[in-house]
Design an enzyme around this catalytic site. Structure first.
Site, PDB file in Angstrom:
ATOM      1  N   THR A 111       0.861  -1.196   0.000  1.00 29.71           N
ATOM      2  CA  THR A 111       0.000   0.000   0.000  1.00 29.71           C
ATOM      3  C   THR A 111       0.893   1.241   0.000  1.00 29.71           C
ATOM      4  O   THR A 111       1.204   1.767  -1.057  1.00 29.71           O
ATOM      5  CB  THR A 111      -0.978  -0.003   1.192  1.00 29.71           C
ATOM      6  OG1 THR A 111      -0.246  -0.164   2.402  1.00 29.71           O
ATOM      7  CG2 THR A 111      -1.987  -1.130   1.048  1.00 29.71           C
ATOM      8  N   LYS A 124       4.427  -6.926   3.353  1.00 29.58           N
ATOM      9  CA  LYS A 124       4.182  -5.500   3.117  1.00 29.58           C
ATOM     10  C   LYS A 124       3.976  -4.820   4.460  1.00 29.58           C
ATOM     11  O   LYS A 124       3.591  -5.460   5.442  1.00 29.58           O
ATOM     12  CB  LYS A 124       2.976  -5.269   2.219  1.00 29.58           C
ATOM     13  CG  LYS A 124       1.653  -5.753   2.737  1.00 29.58           C
ATOM     14  CD  LYS A 124       0.837  -4.838   3.618  1.00 29.58           C
ATOM     15  CE  LYS A 124       0.679  -3.437   3.133  1.00 29.58           C
ATOM     16  NZ  LYS A 124      -0.279  -2.703   4.041  1.00 29.58           N
ATOM     17  N   THR A 172       2.415  -7.964  12.640  1.00 29.33           N
ATOM     18  CA  THR A 172       2.463  -6.510  12.527  1.00 29.33           C
ATOM     19  C   THR A 172       2.259  -5.983  11.137  1.00 29.33           C
ATOM     20  O   THR A 172       2.460  -4.810  10.900  1.00 29.33           O
ATOM     21  CB  THR A 172       3.835  -6.027  12.995  1.00 29.33           C
ATOM     22  OG1 THR A 172       4.807  -6.892  12.437  1.00 29.33           O
ATOM     23  CG2 THR A 172       3.932  -6.027  14.481  1.00 29.33           C
ATOM     24  N   GLU A 175       7.390   4.665   7.542  1.00 29.82           N
ATOM     25  CA  GLU A 175       6.984   5.897   6.868  1.00 29.82           C
ATOM     26  C   GLU A 175       7.908   7.048   7.260  1.00 29.82           C
ATOM     27  O   GLU A 175       8.019   7.406   8.422  1.00 29.82           O
ATOM     28  CB  GLU A 175       5.511   6.186   7.177  1.00 29.82           C
ATOM     29  CG  GLU A 175       4.624   5.162   6.463  1.00 29.82           C
ATOM     30  CD  GLU A 175       3.154   5.237   6.830  1.00 29.82           C
ATOM     31  OE1 GLU A 175       2.339   4.812   6.005  1.00 29.82           O
ATOM     32  OE2 GLU A 175       2.834   5.718   7.924  1.00 29.82           O
ATOM     33  N   ASN A 211       1.305  10.894   6.490  1.00 34.94           N
ATOM     34  CA  ASN A 211       0.112  10.556   7.266  1.00 34.94           C
ATOM     35  C   ASN A 211      -0.871  11.682   7.476  1.00 34.94           C
ATOM     36  O   ASN A 211      -2.009  11.445   7.875  1.00 34.94           O
ATOM     37  CB  ASN A 211       0.517   9.969   8.607  1.00 34.94           C
ATOM     38  CG  ASN A 211       1.019   8.561   8.424  1.00 34.94           C
ATOM     39  OD1 ASN A 211       0.281   7.714   7.959  1.00 34.94           O
ATOM     40  ND2 ASN A 211       2.280   8.337   8.729  1.00 34.94           N
ATOM     41  N   SER A 259      -6.398  11.129   0.701  1.00 32.76           N
ATOM     42  CA  SER A 259      -6.681  11.817  -0.558  1.00 32.76           C
ATOM     43  C   SER A 259      -5.706  11.390  -1.645  1.00 32.76           C
ATOM     44  O   SER A 259      -4.826  10.588  -1.430  1.00 32.76           O
ATOM     45  CB  SER A 259      -6.646  13.319  -0.360  1.00 32.76           C
ATOM     46  OG  SER A 259      -5.613  13.672   0.517  1.00 32.76           O
TER      47      SER A 259
END
Lengths: 407, 407
Positions: B155, B181, B192, B279, B402, B407
């Site tokens: 993702t 992933k 996790t 991230e 985040n 969007s």
């Protein structure tokens, strides 16, 4: 210099408290030109109560404060800004003892009636020479205002924090004036920053402690900025007794509820200001949890939501991403049933009974999130437990401030 | 499109696993043009084990997977990317059941041998029509590579993740190939992320589960990106038995240790890759805790350090601010004694016995932090408990990703 938080509130008009005198000095604990040493002189007969961090790697000041509180009397308070003096071993302790000796000599009181707090960088011993020189100059300095003292105790704060309230006790008008600092390393399960509350009411030490613990549990212990727990957090409540009321000894005494209510108001006000000054904050967020199995469970769920980086960044992005709220409820470790959950942003319910409401208006939820004050409501659907937790969003500002704090 | 993490590693050469076929489809779960539906066909006789998120607001897929695992057999796996189908009520469940029916009809097997995983946005029901059309096309698609499948299950990942290992069991060379992933909403106390490990070894279902649980506890359950716990996390281990070894049934069997070691290697490799794709990550951080009262306590302390926003931002800023490590140890809720603590960055000890080491070379500690791979060592000084927890730093990139995910 950090820009003032967009959520800042003006410093209030704060009345003097009979028996309390404030003074400042420039100890230069950091390489800055500002007052960073605050002295509060308290007249004979002042009672004191305190709550402290539960971080077990706490500072010497907190360790000593916990002991000192037991005797219930206070004559002086010293607050050092810019150096937390935590994890500094014997050298850190020497500096605190030197300060206590100097101030108690001046006040002609037992050393344990002089309280010391320090916040700032961890791991650097408080420089004893600077502290001593600062204290020497402060003892003869002119009194200063609440605002100046509130400014002098700050570290990374972007605005000074004060609150005041009054109540009628035993036919006398009593007053509370209080200052606080804190904007990062803020998480509950203890006092969460430095806060000093002064009142002229006469209150017996044991009841003073009960009043403070009770007010703390719904205010300073219900805020979180970053889930990190300081080594130095301290809230002290000083009662000079100068108002001349018959001393309060329990909640059964007339006026005790009025005082408790005023104290709660001051604590909540300061707690909210700390969240409003959360590092990098652009939104003030109230997380209101209802329907939990009990109030403690509601608070834990509220904290799981308020501490979730994914919830906090969604609010920063004004994104009504309630799925992240669901996730946070689910990881709280508290009783909850996915298929009973209901969630709202402001007044707009977005999910009920474990799924999105078919015709909910996302535009309304998003419009609510565009405001600087945001409310997330979660109903767990299991019981009557409720709690409100306050936090701020997680923004680029938090990273900027904390990725380069020491230099 | 997100930039590839600076900590990315190349996708390895991965051998085929006898009995495993991979295929892809474009279901268009989001408005994108990429494969987002992965099908793995498993030959008759394949055994399966699984570990799942402990988030109590878990997805339908996780609820069903937990039940399905009990019968120990698998014939198919479907992975949906872009939609987590979590908190979607009856409609979400219908879509999953439709997929299971379609695939089991095709494979002529019981429905419960078809496993489904979905990750992505929470709260939007998986579109049943798109899923069904996707599955129809996939059942007749050509086989794809490990790399393509690893890409299709992602993702917000910035690189595909694969790992492989081999072992000799019962005189046969057995192989493990695995994909995973995950880059956010990553915290332990459960599987996790999504991870799928395939092997041609023959292993009895009960022992397969034990092997996976054991490997998971030191790998996927020892990583954290943001302390947030997904509603969908799943790790499945499939054993086709095609290698023809005498089935392993316990650690006492010859070759069981060799297999366990290869499995552990694959799990750790994938777990590290997930952290490397955390991230916004710019640093890979290993937190090594020793001297705790036991291993579980060491892990909790490691997690408190690894989840602390203030520690993570300090590392992002390449700031050897070990005071924040002290703070995190103190808030972990585990036995520790401030005056026994020792802390190092890389090989440079900076604090010992509750204070900074007088002549420690901060330049050396800082030099270590300038590298992309960072080690924080903490000795608690109380016992023999030890654990390593892996995490990444907290940067502007995390906020950017985040604060605007949907969007």
């Amino acid at each position: 210099m950090l820009e003032t938080s967009p959520l800042a509130v003006p410093f209030p008009e704060m009345p003097d408290i009979d028996g309390v005198t404030l003074r400042l000095a420039h100890a230069r604990y950091k390489d800055w030109d500002r007052a960073d040493l605050t002295f509060v002189a308290l007249e004979e007969g002042t009672h004191v109560a305190g709550v402290f961090t539960r971080n077990i790697c706490c500072s010497t000041e907190v360790e000593m404060g916990r002991e000192q509180i037991k005797q219930g009397q206070a004559r002086g308070l010293i607050v050092n800004a810019g150096n937390a003096n935590a994890f500094t071993g014997a050298r850190g302790r020497e500096a605190v003892e030197a300060i206590m000796a100097q101030v108690s000599d001046y006040l002609e009181c037992p050393k344990e009636r002089v309280f010391v707090s320090s916040t700032g960088v961890i791991g650097v011993p408080l420089p004893k020479d600077r502290a001593e020189a600062g204290v020497r100059s402060i003892l003869t300095a002119s009194p200063c205002s609440w605002r100046d003292a509130a400014q002098a105790i700050t570290t990374t704060d972007t605005f000074p924090k004060g609150a005041t309230a009054s109540a009628i006790v035993d036919g006398r008008s009593i007053t509370l004036s209080a200052i606080a600092k804190g904007s990062g390393m803020i998480a509950p399960d203890m006092a969460t920053m430095l806060g000093y509350i002064f009142t002229d009411a006469a209150i017996a030490p044991a009841f003073l402690q009960q009043l403070l613990s009770d007010a703390n549990s719904g205010s300073f212990n219900c805020i979180t900025v970053d889930s990190d727990t300081s080594t130095s957090d301290t809230v002290l409540l000083f009662a000079t007794g100068k108002a001349g009321n018959a001393p309060l000894t329990s909640y059964d005494d007339p006026g005790a509820d009025a005082f408790a209510s005023a104290l709660k108001q001051v604590c909540e006000d300061l707690a909210h200001q700390i969240v409003r000054d959360g590092e990098g904050a652009s939104k003030f967020i109230a997380v209101q949890v209802s329907g939990a199995v009990d109030n403690a469970s509601a608070r834990q769920i509220g904290l799981a939501i308020a501490n979730s980086p994914l919830v906090k960044t969604a609010i920063a992005g004004e994104d009504a991403n309630w799925g992240r709220v669901v996730m946070a409820v689910g990881k709280a470790g508290q009783p909850a049933d996915r298929d009973q959950l209901a969630i709202r942003f402001g007044n707009q319910w977005v999910a009920r009974e474990g799924r999105a409401i078919d015709d909910y208006d996302e535009a309304l939820a998003t419009a609510h999130l565009k405001q600087p004050e945001v409310e997330i409501g979660v109903d767990i659907g299991l019981g009557d437990g409720r709690a409100t937790v306050w936090t701020c969003d997680l923004t680029h500002g938090y990273i900027s401030i904390n990725a380069d704090y020491r230099s």
